[in-house]
Design an enzyme around this catalytic site. Structure first.
Site, PDB file in Angstrom:
ATOM      1  CG  PHE A 149      -1.925  -1.171   1.211  1.00 47.16           C
ATOM      2  CD1 PHE A 149      -3.217  -1.257   0.533  1.00 47.16           C
ATOM      3  CD2 PHE A 149      -1.608  -2.333   2.246  1.00 47.16           C
ATOM      4  CE1 PHE A 149      -3.826  -2.382   0.644  1.00 47.16           C
ATOM      5  CE2 PHE A 149      -2.283  -3.435   2.201  1.00 47.16           C
ATOM      6  CZ  PHE A 149      -3.483  -3.573   1.332  1.00 47.16           C
ATOM      7  CE  LYS A 208      -2.202  -1.484  -4.287  1.00 53.64           C
ATOM      8  NZ  LYS A 208      -1.933  -0.318  -3.589  1.00 53.64           N
ATOM      9  CB  CYS A 264      -1.048   2.592  -8.559  1.00 58.41           C
ATOM     10  SG  CYS A 264       0.423   2.033  -8.116  1.00 58.41           S
ATOM     11  CE  LYS A 327       2.068  10.741  -4.593  1.00 57.65           C
ATOM     12  NZ  LYS A 327       1.929   9.769  -3.516  1.00 57.65           N
TER      13      LYS A 327
HETATM   14  P1  NAD Z   1       8.054  -0.739 -11.864  1.00 53.43           P
HETATM   15  O1  NAD Z   1       7.695  -0.937 -13.355  1.00 53.43           O
HETATM   16  O2  NAD Z   1       8.854   0.258 -11.331  1.00 53.43           O
HETATM   17  O3  NAD Z   1       8.880  -2.066 -11.519  1.00 53.43           O
HETATM   18  C1  NAD Z   1       8.763  -3.349 -11.863  1.00 53.43           C
HETATM   19  C2  NAD Z   1      10.234  -4.013 -12.053  1.00 53.43           C
HETATM   20  O4  NAD Z   1      10.084  -5.273 -12.248  1.00 53.43           O
HETATM   21  C3  NAD Z   1      11.122  -3.228 -13.242  1.00 53.43           C
HETATM   22  O5  NAD Z   1      12.206  -2.880 -12.734  1.00 53.43           O
HETATM   23  C4  NAD Z   1      11.094  -4.661 -14.034  1.00 53.43           C
HETATM   24  O6  NAD Z   1      12.497  -4.341 -14.719  1.00 53.43           O
HETATM   25  C5  NAD Z   1      11.072  -5.818 -13.050  1.00 53.43           C
HETATM   26  N1  NAD Z   1      10.858  -7.002 -13.996  1.00 53.43           N
HETATM   27  C6  NAD Z   1      10.144  -7.303 -14.963  1.00 53.43           C
HETATM   28  N2  NAD Z   1      10.119  -8.325 -15.294  1.00 53.43           N
HETATM   29  C7  NAD Z   1      10.702  -9.231 -14.447  1.00 53.43           C
HETATM   30  C8  NAD Z   1      11.169 -10.535 -14.213  1.00 53.43           C
HETATM   31  N3  NAD Z   1      10.857 -11.207 -15.105  1.00 53.43           N
HETATM   32  N4  NAD Z   1      12.202 -10.886 -13.219  1.00 53.43           N
HETATM   33  C9  NAD Z   1      12.621  -9.893 -12.498  1.00 53.43           C
HETATM   34  N5  NAD Z   1      12.279  -8.446 -12.652  1.00 53.43           N
HETATM   35  C10 NAD Z   1      11.127  -8.176 -13.693  1.00 53.43           C
HETATM   36  O7  NAD Z   1       6.431  -1.058 -11.012  1.00 53.43           O
HETATM   37  P2  NAD Z   1       6.157  -0.630  -9.820  1.00 53.43           P
HETATM   38  O8  NAD Z   1       5.730   0.712  -9.684  1.00 53.43           O
HETATM   39  O9  NAD Z   1       7.352  -0.897  -8.846  1.00 53.43           O
HETATM   40  O10 NAD Z   1       5.072  -1.761  -9.435  1.00 53.43           O
HETATM   41  C11 NAD Z   1       5.356  -2.967  -9.247  1.00 53.43           C
HETATM   42  C12 NAD Z   1       3.968  -3.692  -8.892  1.00 53.43           C
HETATM   43  O11 NAD Z   1       3.658  -2.982  -7.631  1.00 53.43           O
HETATM   44  C13 NAD Z   1       2.682  -3.332  -9.576  1.00 53.43           C
HETATM   45  O12 NAD Z   1       1.863  -4.422  -9.525  1.00 53.43           O
HETATM   46  C14 NAD Z   1       1.988  -2.025  -8.799  1.00 53.43           C
HETATM   47  O13 NAD Z   1       0.765  -2.181  -9.158  1.00 53.43           O
HETATM   48  C15 NAD Z   1       2.281  -2.543  -7.549  1.00 53.43           C
HETATM   49  N6  NAD Z   1       2.533  -1.153  -6.449  1.00 53.43           N
HETATM   50  C16 NAD Z   1       3.159  -0.300  -6.966  1.00 53.43           C
HETATM   51  C17 NAD Z   1       3.115   0.920  -6.046  1.00 53.43           C
HETATM   52  C18 NAD Z   1       3.675   2.106  -6.535  1.00 53.43           C
HETATM   53  O14 NAD Z   1       3.463   3.374  -5.733  1.00 53.43           O
HETATM   54  N7  NAD Z   1       4.586   2.185  -7.339  1.00 53.43           N
HETATM   55  C19 NAD Z   1       2.340   0.911  -4.883  1.00 53.43           C
HETATM   56  C20 NAD Z   1       1.659  -0.271  -4.339  1.00 53.43           C
HETATM   57  C21 NAD Z   1       1.782  -1.308  -5.427  1.00 53.43           C
END
Ligand code: NAD
Length: 437
Positions: A149, A208, A264, A327
């Site tokens: 979160f 979520k 998100c 943001k």
């Molecule tokens: P992001 O795109 O910043 O990061 C994802 C990472 O995963 C990238 O670095 C990518 O290279 C890596 N990746 C992709 N395929 C891969 C694999 N096969 N093996 C290893 N690494 C791999 O995305 P994020 O913002 O960090 O979001 C990730 C998840 O978390 C999403 O589902 C998102 O909805 C959720 N989430 C994000 C936030 C936020 O604020 N960013 C908050 C809560 C939940």
């Protein structure tokens, strides 16, 4: 504990460094070599307050390493899945290919008794499917879903001291083992009384998406009120203050403006609608279509207001966009309302200059055709209109008198309703807020 974190983006990099800070031995794994190189050198690959310090501290402790080799996950007792779940191209549904690829690559290194804990935001039903797969590929290992979160801009504090934990666990004996493992991971924050809720997989996944849908709805609600305030000559800011005093409503997330964006909320409400449709429950979420539509209208509205303030046409007008990130305190420009509005203005003939303290590099990657200028004063120079679209502290603190001498015409649109209209008007500016007279 020994922990692996698969996917080191906005979520995973902070999670990996935070888990090391909590005393665990952590390996962060990502397929992006550049990201791993930067993280290994103690450089945060994106802007997040406090992350550089946390990274350095955790790397220095020797408890945090990074790798591109999935084999390095072997030996960890808990494996956190933190890869992206973006919107599918041309569809509302979530694209699960990264989750599936990471999961398939990880399972050969998972031992009986290990816990694979998903943190990515996934459509309900994903965890049950992955649990079945895990039972075949890594018998004796346990799948849990532990949604995240955190808020970008506050990610470090939100990870180290979250307001709650949710564990989605299987039924039966395995549930106790999953809970025990996660409790050990989060022993420090749990010891200070952080609530934790143990639920089934589907509920954990839905917590979520429901939370994000509620937040998106709250923002679109106040933006719908802003539309009515505009039509009626009322002030949505005062309205939000007044209804927000009712503690059943609350004032947070009731700021009318140019709407929500980022990696998100937009994709999560769409994926939720798509999944509800697959489950035959699409009627339950038709309101989210309206939430999305209200939100997207804000972007067109701010373009329309800029055109009006420029005398009816944007042709040949120099417009400065204050803020590119979705943001403040983030360099994330995924689905940023600011860039989306800036691009529309450019299409209508304006010469657009975008400025932002942290997000220009990312913005250039997404919208190379827009003009960019890192120094605020230079970006503002000779503008016919300033449009504040990301409420960074420095833009909130702009002095209307000092800025007057820089511009060609004293027009300002406050797309986040964070400026003091009286101060700007007193300094001779034409000020327009969103849903404010
Ligand atoms: P992001 O795109 O910043 O990061 C994802 C990472 O995963 C990238 O670095 C990518 O290279 C890596 N990746 C992709 N395929 C891969 C694999 N096969 N093996 C290893 N690494 C791999 O995305 P994020 O913002 O960090 O979001 C990730 C998840 O978390 C999403 O589902 C998102 O909805 C959720 N989430 C994000 C936030 C936020 O604020 N960013 C908050 C809560 C939940």
């Amino acid at each position: 504990m020994r922990i692996s974190v698969i996917g080191c983006g906005y979520l995973g990099a902070v999670h990996a460094a935070s888990m090391a800070k909590l005393g665990h031995e952590v390996v962060g794994i990502d397929v992006d070599q550049n990201k791993i190189k930067e993280l290994s050198a103690g450089t945060a690959p994106f802007f997040e307050p406090g992350l550089p310090e946390l990274l350095s501290e955790s790397l220095r402790s020797g408890r945090l390493t990074f790798s591109t080799d999935m084999e390095d996950a072997a030996g960890a007792q808990v494996h956190f899945l933190c890869v992206g779940t973006p919107q599918k191209k041309g569809e509302y549904a979530a694209d699960l290919r990264y989750v599936d690829a990471a999961f398939t690559a990880l399972t050969p290194y998972v031992q009986p008794g290990d816990v694979v804990a998903g943190k990515s935001t996934v459509p309900v039903g994903t965890a049950a499917r992955l649990a079945d797969e895990l039972a075949e590929t890594a018998p004796g290992a346990i799948l849990a879903w532990n949604p995240e979160f955190l808020r970008e801009g506050h990610a470090v504090a939100d990870t180290l001291t979250p307001d709650r934990f949710v564990y989605g666990v299987p039924s039966g004996e395995a549930s106790e083992a999953a809970v025990a493992a996660l409790d050990e991971v989060y022993a420090t924050p749990l010891s200070t009384g952080t609530p934790r809720q143990v639920v089934d997989y589907a509920t954990a996944e839905l917590v979520k998406t429901a939370a994000n849908s509620f937040l998106a709805t709250k923002i679109s609600f106040i933006n719908a009120m802003a539309e009515v305030c505009d039509a009626a000559g009322a002030d949505v800011t005062a309205l939000a203050d007044a209804i927000g005093l009712d503690d059943r409503i609350g004032r947070k997330f009731l700021n009318a403006g140019v709407g929500f964006g980022g990696g998100c909320l937009p994709k999560d409400i769409r994926a939720f609608m798509a999944r509800a449709g697959e489950l035959g429950a699409d009627q339950a979420l038709t309101f989210l279509r309206e939430v999305d539509a209200i939100n997207m209208r804000r972007r067109s509205r701010v373009v329309e207001m800029t055109r009006e303030i420029c005398g009816g046409s944007l042709l040949g007008k120099r417009v400065t966009i204050l803020g590119a990130a979705f943001k403040p305190d983030s360099d994330d420009v995924r689905d940023s309302p600011a860039l989306s509005a800036a691009a529309q203005m450019q299409l209508q003939g304006a010469t657009v200059t975008v400025t932002d303290p942290e997000a220009l590099q990312n913005a250039k990657g997404r919208f190379p055709e827009l003009g960019y200028e890192p120094v605020t004063e230079h970006a503002i120079q000779d503008a016919h209109a300033l449009v504040l679209l990301t409420e960074w502290k420095e833009y909130r603190a702009l002095d209307p008198v000092a800025v007057s001498s820089l511009v060609t015409e004293k027009n300002i649109i406050d797309g986040r309703n964070v400026l003091d209209p009286a101060a700007w008007r007193e300094a001779g500016w034409t000020y327009r807020g969103m849903g404010r007279p």
